[in-house]
Design a protein around this motif. Structure first.
Motif, PDB file in Angstrom:
ATOM      1  N   LEU A  86     -10.479  -9.444  10.969  1.00  0.00           N
ATOM      2  CA  LEU A  86     -11.089 -10.765  10.785  1.00  0.00           C
ATOM      3  C   LEU A  86     -10.817 -11.367   9.413  1.00  0.00           C
ATOM      4  N   VAL A  87     -10.903 -10.533   8.387  1.00  0.00           N
ATOM      5  CA  VAL A  87     -10.904 -11.060   7.026  1.00  0.00           C
ATOM      6  C   VAL A  87      -9.529 -11.044   6.378  1.00  0.00           C
ATOM      7  N   ALA A  88      -8.802  -9.941   6.562  1.00  0.00           N
ATOM      8  CA  ALA A  88      -7.576  -9.765   5.787  1.00  0.00           C
ATOM      9  C   ALA A  88      -6.584 -10.871   6.094  1.00  0.00           C
ATOM     10  N   ASP A  89      -5.804 -11.188   5.096  1.00  0.00           N
ATOM     11  CA  ASP A  89      -4.837 -12.262   5.201  1.00  0.00           C
ATOM     12  C   ASP A  89      -3.500 -11.646   5.619  1.00  0.00           C
ATOM     13  N   LEU A  90      -3.338 -11.408   6.933  1.00  0.00           N
ATOM     14  CA  LEU A  90      -2.165 -10.663   7.373  1.00  0.00           C
ATOM     15  C   LEU A  90      -1.136 -11.581   8.018  1.00  0.00           C
ATOM     16  N   PRO A  91       0.129 -11.397   7.636  1.00  0.00           N
ATOM     17  CA  PRO A  91       1.180 -12.238   8.211  1.00  0.00           C
ATOM     18  C   PRO A  91       1.569 -11.765   9.610  1.00  0.00           C
TER      19      PRO A  91
ATOM     20  N   LEU B  16       0.805  -1.230   0.000  1.00  0.00           N
ATOM     21  CA  LEU B  16       0.000   0.000   0.000  1.00  0.00           C
ATOM     22  C   LEU B  16       0.835   1.278   0.000  1.00  0.00           C
ATOM     23  N   TRP B  17       2.079   1.199  -0.431  1.00  0.00           N
ATOM     24  CA  TRP B  17       2.981   2.337  -0.350  1.00  0.00           C
ATOM     25  C   TRP B  17       2.354   3.652  -0.817  1.00  0.00           C
ATOM     26  N   PRO B  18       1.775   3.707  -2.036  1.00  0.00           N
ATOM     27  CA  PRO B  18       1.262   5.014  -2.496  1.00  0.00           C
ATOM     28  C   PRO B  18       0.144   5.559  -1.606  1.00  0.00           C
ATOM     29  N   ALA B  19      -0.775   4.681  -1.177  1.00  0.00           N
ATOM     30  CA  ALA B  19      -1.875   5.164  -0.337  1.00  0.00           C
ATOM     31  C   ALA B  19      -1.345   5.685   0.992  1.00  0.00           C
ATOM     32  N   LEU B  20      -0.334   4.999   1.529  1.00  0.00           N
ATOM     33  CA  LEU B  20       0.196   5.432   2.812  1.00  0.00           C
ATOM     34  C   LEU B  20       0.969   6.733   2.682  1.00  0.00           C
TER      35      LEU B  20
ATOM     36  N   GLY C 125     -12.316  -1.532  10.891  1.00  0.00           N
ATOM     37  CA  GLY C 125     -11.127  -2.026  11.577  1.00  0.00           C
ATOM     38  C   GLY C 125     -11.285  -3.483  11.969  1.00  0.00           C
ATOM     39  N   VAL C 126     -12.453  -3.803  12.527  1.00  0.00           N
ATOM     40  CA  VAL C 126     -12.710  -5.177  12.938  1.00  0.00           C
ATOM     41  C   VAL C 126     -12.678  -6.107  11.728  1.00  0.00           C
ATOM     42  N   LEU C 127     -13.281  -5.642  10.642  1.00  0.00           N
ATOM     43  CA  LEU C 127     -13.307  -6.475   9.435  1.00  0.00           C
ATOM     44  C   LEU C 127     -11.901  -6.768   8.942  1.00  0.00           C
ATOM     45  N   VAL C 128     -11.049  -5.752   8.958  1.00  0.00           N
ATOM     46  CA  VAL C 128      -9.669  -5.988   8.524  1.00  0.00           C
ATOM     47  C   VAL C 128      -9.043  -7.067   9.388  1.00  0.00           C
TER      48      VAL C 128
ATOM     49  N   SER D 282      -7.310  12.422   4.205  1.00  0.00           N
ATOM     50  CA  SER D 282      -7.143  11.326   5.165  1.00  0.00           C
ATOM     51  C   SER D 282      -8.265  10.318   5.027  1.00  0.00           C
ATOM     52  N   ALA D 283      -9.516  10.802   4.935  1.00  0.00           N
ATOM     53  CA  ALA D 283     -10.635   9.861   4.886  1.00  0.00           C
ATOM     54  C   ALA D 283     -10.542   8.982   3.635  1.00  0.00           C
ATOM     55  N   VAL D 284     -10.254   9.611   2.499  1.00  0.00           N
ATOM     56  CA  VAL D 284     -10.157   8.828   1.269  1.00  0.00           C
ATOM     57  C   VAL D 284      -9.014   7.812   1.359  1.00  0.00           C
ATOM     58  N   CYS D 285      -7.867   8.276   1.862  1.00  0.00           N
ATOM     59  CA  CYS D 285      -6.740   7.352   1.959  1.00  0.00           C
ATOM     60  C   CYS D 285      -7.049   6.213   2.918  1.00  0.00           C
ATOM     61  N   TRP D 286      -7.744   6.503   4.015  1.00  0.00           N
ATOM     62  CA  TRP D 286      -8.125   5.416   4.923  1.00  0.00           C
ATOM     63  C   TRP D 286      -9.028   4.431   4.207  1.00  0.00           C
ATOM     64  N   GLY D 287      -9.943   4.970   3.395  1.00  0.00           N
ATOM     65  CA  GLY D 287     -10.802   4.080   2.618  1.00  0.00           C
ATOM     66  C   GLY D 287      -9.967   3.161   1.743  1.00  0.00           C
ATOM     67  N   LEU D 288      -8.974   3.751   1.063  1.00  0.00           N
ATOM     68  CA  LEU D 288      -8.130   2.935   0.186  1.00  0.00           C
ATOM     69  C   LEU D 288      -7.317   1.923   0.983  1.00  0.00           C
ATOM     70  N   VAL D 289      -6.855   2.348   2.163  1.00  0.00           N
ATOM     71  CA  VAL D 289      -6.054   1.433   2.975  1.00  0.00           C
ATOM     72  C   VAL D 289      -6.918   0.266   3.448  1.00  0.00           C
ATOM     73  N   VAL D 290      -8.140   0.558   3.909  1.00  0.00           N
ATOM     74  CA  VAL D 290      -9.017  -0.520   4.361  1.00  0.00           C
ATOM     75  C   VAL D 290      -9.287  -1.489   3.206  1.00  0.00           C
ATOM     76  N   ALA D 291      -9.640  -0.923   2.047  1.00  0.00           N
ATOM     77  CA  ALA D 291      -9.904  -1.785   0.891  1.00  0.00           C
ATOM     78  C   ALA D 291      -8.667  -2.586   0.542  1.00  0.00           C
ATOM     79  N   GLY D 292      -7.520  -1.931   0.560  1.00  0.00           N
ATOM     80  CA  GLY D 292      -6.282  -2.610   0.200  1.00  0.00           C
ATOM     81  C   GLY D 292      -5.945  -3.721   1.173  1.00  0.00           C
ATOM     82  N   LEU D 293      -6.171  -3.485   2.466  1.00  0.00           N
ATOM     83  CA  LEU D 293      -5.881  -4.531   3.443  1.00  0.00           C
ATOM     84  C   LEU D 293      -6.840  -5.703   3.273  1.00  0.00           C
ATOM     85  N   LEU D 294      -8.111  -5.386   2.984  1.00  0.00           N
ATOM     86  CA  LEU D 294      -9.096  -6.462   2.841  1.00  0.00           C
ATOM     87  C   LEU D 294      -8.789  -7.347   1.640  1.00  0.00           C
ATOM     88  N   THR D 295      -8.355  -6.713   0.535  1.00  0.00           N
ATOM     89  CA  THR D 295      -8.158  -7.496  -0.679  1.00  0.00           C
ATOM     90  C   THR D 295      -6.718  -7.899  -0.890  1.00  0.00           C
TER      91      THR D 295
END
Ligand code: HDD
Ligand code: HEM
Ligand code: HEM
Lengths: 307, 414
Positions: free
Chosen positions: A257-262, A80-84, A252-255, A124-137
């Motif tokens: 639960l769902v995201a595939d995080l190492p 997520l480098w660019p969004a961050l 936040g909770v969804l990330v 900030s709000a838009v970038c958070w949206g992108l970060v959440v989407a990016g983490l989920l997918t």
């Protein structure tokens, strides 16, 4: 120790969304609800004490990420480098606006930094949206899900801001801005219902987030829709204080639960170093937060350092 | 140059860090002075001293704002641009930074909020307590940052497990001379800087015979005392740092062999980084020498009332803060460039630590952040000078009197 460390990270991220959601969200709505100079001062006066205490949750989350979960951090940054980077810039602009606004008593100066607060809040709000989407997918862009999810997150921020504004803007102009925010909680709840619904449908499309084994995620989503439905019909902000907080916490909770995080186990010695030093400070952190939020519950009538 | 992400990332770090540090150093230098002034004012119920607290506190806050802005960017940039460093040394280098964010920044920002909004809403001892917490956490923040920076300079107390450094000895990490001595040096250098800023602002107003509450009389005396004592402490800690210069770090050999690492260091000597390092060193020492003489001179004119009245003496004082600022930035340039080609001495090179990123992205992020930073830094400096010149009756924290309400806001008179 691993579990507490994961919980600590989750607490900081969700705490950030809930608390900063309020002041970032009000920043989003400023063009709409703060039209006169007095109303704008009122909005900034409501935001200022709040952002001092809410932004640190993000800084702390970053610290925990880097120090206790470096492989997770590496994963997030790699994807997520660019969004961050854009988020960092938006935060910089927004904070600069808040710190600078009151410094020079000239209309042009203030307009400039009001613009910075508004632009930074949107960024900030838009970038958070992108970060959440990016983490989920797991990737920065994955078809229609990404914009829909980002839009849903932005609306949730706005809803949180509206409920915050309805609470805090009462004193400034005989309550007109507060009323406008109160009205908005209902409209925004409906918008949020629509956006979340669409994003949930898009999630089933190819490229969307992983869906297997996500009973808990389904429950979280239902909680979100339910809490939005409550305020979508009611006129005014009464319940939205709680429901908007619940709603913004769910991404936040969804990330989690769902995201595939190492998430790798924290090596014992590092865990001990961090927790042994952190533990004595937890009460102080808690005390400071509660004290500040309680003290500034009613915004100051007189001018303060910020507004 | 814009094609090389590594160079850009290094340059960006250097610029951001130097900016961050110039503001942080003033925070560290002003905080104890404000704290003690507020303590005395609270003990004696002294309204004039409280006005001084509001005056210096206003400057503190304007300066702090830029500290926070640049600090945020430091934090994010470290994560974004130096992912190789985190991948290998997250559990050692970033753990102290994690502690800093939670035990220092988190608490500091909250209690600063309490201090700002608590002037009329809490008891005076509670209010004083808030600033005490702010001061203590500012110093603990510097401590943890330097623990982690000292680790880069002289890595200690870890073993390699599958390509990751795992901490084995937290005691060694905390007792690292590259951190402890640097902390002593940085903190005393910051006090020197704070004292000269206080002295310079005081001299400016005393020159104009403007000192309604004794703020500047006290300020310049404080400056004189500190300038007599502090340079000796600064050089003590600074000189002591040479003790670990020529020995390889105790962990040398865990990744590259020691010989091999030494050879790589040799190969990188010379070049631009080497020249910058030498220039930084010489400049720092030169500035120190100039400052060393200031204390005795101030002590000499004090008995004759020179500190209050001699314009020819006070006028040049106004520009003296340039010296500690230049010394601080040069000191950091010296320390950081001296580490080349290593990010973590003998273990990780800058080339391996930088995040692989497309040249275009690196160039865009570099230009945007540099431009934003330059603008914000310049505006902050302008504001600081402006408020310093306004004096204690106006300024961001000054008690508001009706006739001084801001002209931009329309007022109705009945
Ligand atoms: C007011 C500021 C100031 C002044 C007057 C001095 N320094 Fe300094 N110096 C710093 C501010 C500073 C600094 C900015 O605080 C540094 C950068 C990193 C650090 O640890 O402190 C530094 C670094 C630094 C280092 C680098 C350590 C390393 O590379 O690991 C050494 C050896 C010295 N100093 C030594 C000295 C000596 C011998 C001085 C006097 C003759 C001196 N400094 C004056
Ligand atoms: C605040 C004052 C600081 C200043 C002025 C400063 C200055 C610099 C400079 C000039 C460089 C470029 C060196 C080169 O490429 O030749 C650099 C790089 C770097 N610094 Fe610092 N630094 C500061 C503090 C810190 C701290 C506290 C840390 C860590 C906690 C740190 C970590 C790094 C890293 C990771 C790099 C990139 C790798 C490298 O080039 O060595 N710096 N800094
Ligand atoms: C890699 C280097 C660094 C990073 C990542 C970093 C990070 C940060 C961050 C995120 C903040 C803002 C905190 C807030 O929101 O309240 C901050 C402020 C601060 N930093 Fe740093 N910093 C670095 C270097 C330094 C150095 C070298 C020092 C001192 C020796 C220092 C001391 C402080 C202090 C005292 C503050 C409080 C705000 C202020 O003083 O204006 N930092 N830093």
């Amino acid at each position: 120790m691993d579990t507490v460390s994961v919980l600590l990270l989750a607490a900081f991220v969700i705490g950030y969304l809930v608390l900063a959601g309020a002041d970032v969200g009000l920043g989003l709505l400023m063009p709409r609800v703060a039209r006169t100079p007095d109303q704008r001062r009122g909005a900034l006066a409501a935001i200022a004490p709040y952002f001092l205490a809410s932004e640190v949750w993000l800084v702390a989350a970053l610290g925990v990420l880097a120090g206790l979960f470096p492989s997770l951090e590496h994963h997030v940054v790699a994807h997520l480098w660019p969004a961050l980077a854009a988020l960092a810039l938006a935060l910089l602009v927004r904070d600069a606006g808040l710190w600078m606004w009151r410094r020079v008593p000239s209309a042009r100066w203030r307009a400039l930094w009001e613009g910075a607060v508004i632009a930074g809040s949107w960024g900030s709000a838009v970038c958070w949206g992108l970060v959440v989407a990016g983490l989920l997918t797991g990737s920065l862009w994955s078809g229609v899900f990404t914009p829909l999810c980002a839009a849903a997150v932005v609306v949730l921020f706005a809803l949180r801001g509206a409920s915050f504004g309805a609470d805090r803007l009462v004193a400034e102009d005989g309550g007109r801005a507060a009323d406008a925010c109160g009205e908005l909680t209902r409209t925004l709840s409906r918008w949020a219902l629509a956006a979340v619904g669409l994003a949930a449908v898009a999630a089933l499309l190819p490229g969307g987030p992983r869906t297997e084994g996500s009973v808990a995620a389904g429950a979280a989503l239902l909680l979100l829709l339910g809490s939005l439905a409550v305020t979508a019909g009611v006129h005014g902000p009464m319940l939205s204080r709680v429901t908007s907080a619940l709603a913004i916490a769910v991404p936040g909770v969804l990330v989690a639960l769902v995201a595939d995080l190492p998430v790798a186990p924290v090596p014992a010695t590092t865990g001990i170093l961090v927790w042994a030093n952190l533990a004595p400070f937890v009460p102080v952190m808690f005390l400071g937060q509660v004290w500040l939020y309680r003290m500034t519950r009613r915004s100051a009538g007189a001018e303060t350092f910020f507004a | 140059m814009l094609e090389d992400p590594l160079l850009l990332a290094r340059l960006q770090f250097a610029l951001t860090a130097a900016t961050h540090y110039t503001f942080v150093a003033l925070t560290l230098g002003l905080a104890p002075y404000i704290l003690v002034t507020q303590l005395v004012a609270t003990l004696r119920g002294d309204r004039d001293r409280m006005r001084s607290v509001r005056f210096w506190g206003g400057l503190y806050l304007v300066n702090y704002g830029m500290g926070v802005l640049s600090g945020l960017v430091m934090e994010l940039q470290l994560a974004l641009n130096w992912s190789g460093l985190h991948e290998m040394f997250g559990y050692t280098f970033a753990a102290p930074l994690a502690l800093e964010t939670m035990t220092a920044f988190f608490v500091e920002s909250t209690f600063l909020g309490l201090w700002i909004f608590g002037w009329d809403r809490m008891g005076r001892w509670a209010h004083l307590f808030c600033f005490f917490v702010v001061t203590a956490t500012a110093y603990s923040s510097a401590w943890w940052v330097l623990v982690s920076n000292g680790f880069l300079r002289r890595p200690v107390g870890f073993e390699m497990v599958g390509g990751e450094a795992h901490l084995t000895d937290p005691g060694a990490l905390l007792a690292n001379p590259a951190s402890v001595l640097a902390f002593g040096h940085v903190v005393t250098g910051a006090m020197l800087l704070g004292a000269l800023v206080i002295g310079a602002v005081s001299a400016y107003h005393l020159c104009r015979g403007h000192d309604p509450y004794g703020t500047f009389r006290r300020g310049i005396r404080f400056c004189a005392v500190l300038m007599c004592v502090m340079p000796m402490v600064v050089v003590g800690f600074g000189g002591a740092q040479f003790s670990y210069f020529d020995t390889p770090p105790p962990t040398s050999g865990l990744t590259y062999g020691t010989e091999e690492a030494e050879a790589m260091t040799e190969a990188a000597v010379g070049g631009l980084a080497g020249a910058m390092s030498r220039t930084g060193h010489v400049t720092m020492v030169l500035m120190w020498t100039l400052m060393f003489f200031m204390g005795p001179v101030m002590a000499l004119v004090w008995p004759f009332g020179g500190l209050d009245r001699w314009r020819w003496f006070l006028a040049p004082m106004v520009v003296t803060p340039v010296m500690p600022y230049v010394a601080s930035v040069s000191g950091w340039v010296f320390r950081e460039t001296d580490r080349q080609p290593w990010v973590v001495t003998h273990h990780l090179t800058t080339a391996d630590a930088v995040t692989p990123m497309p040249a275009g992205a690196a160039a865009v992020s570099f230009s945007l952040f540099t431009a934003a930073f330059f603008a914000l830094g310049a505006v902050t400096v302008w504001l600081l000078v402006r408020f310093a010149r306004m004096g204690p009756d106006r300024g961001p924290l000054a008690e508001r009197r009706p006739e001084q309400d801001e002209p931009a806001r329309p007022r109705f008179t009945y």
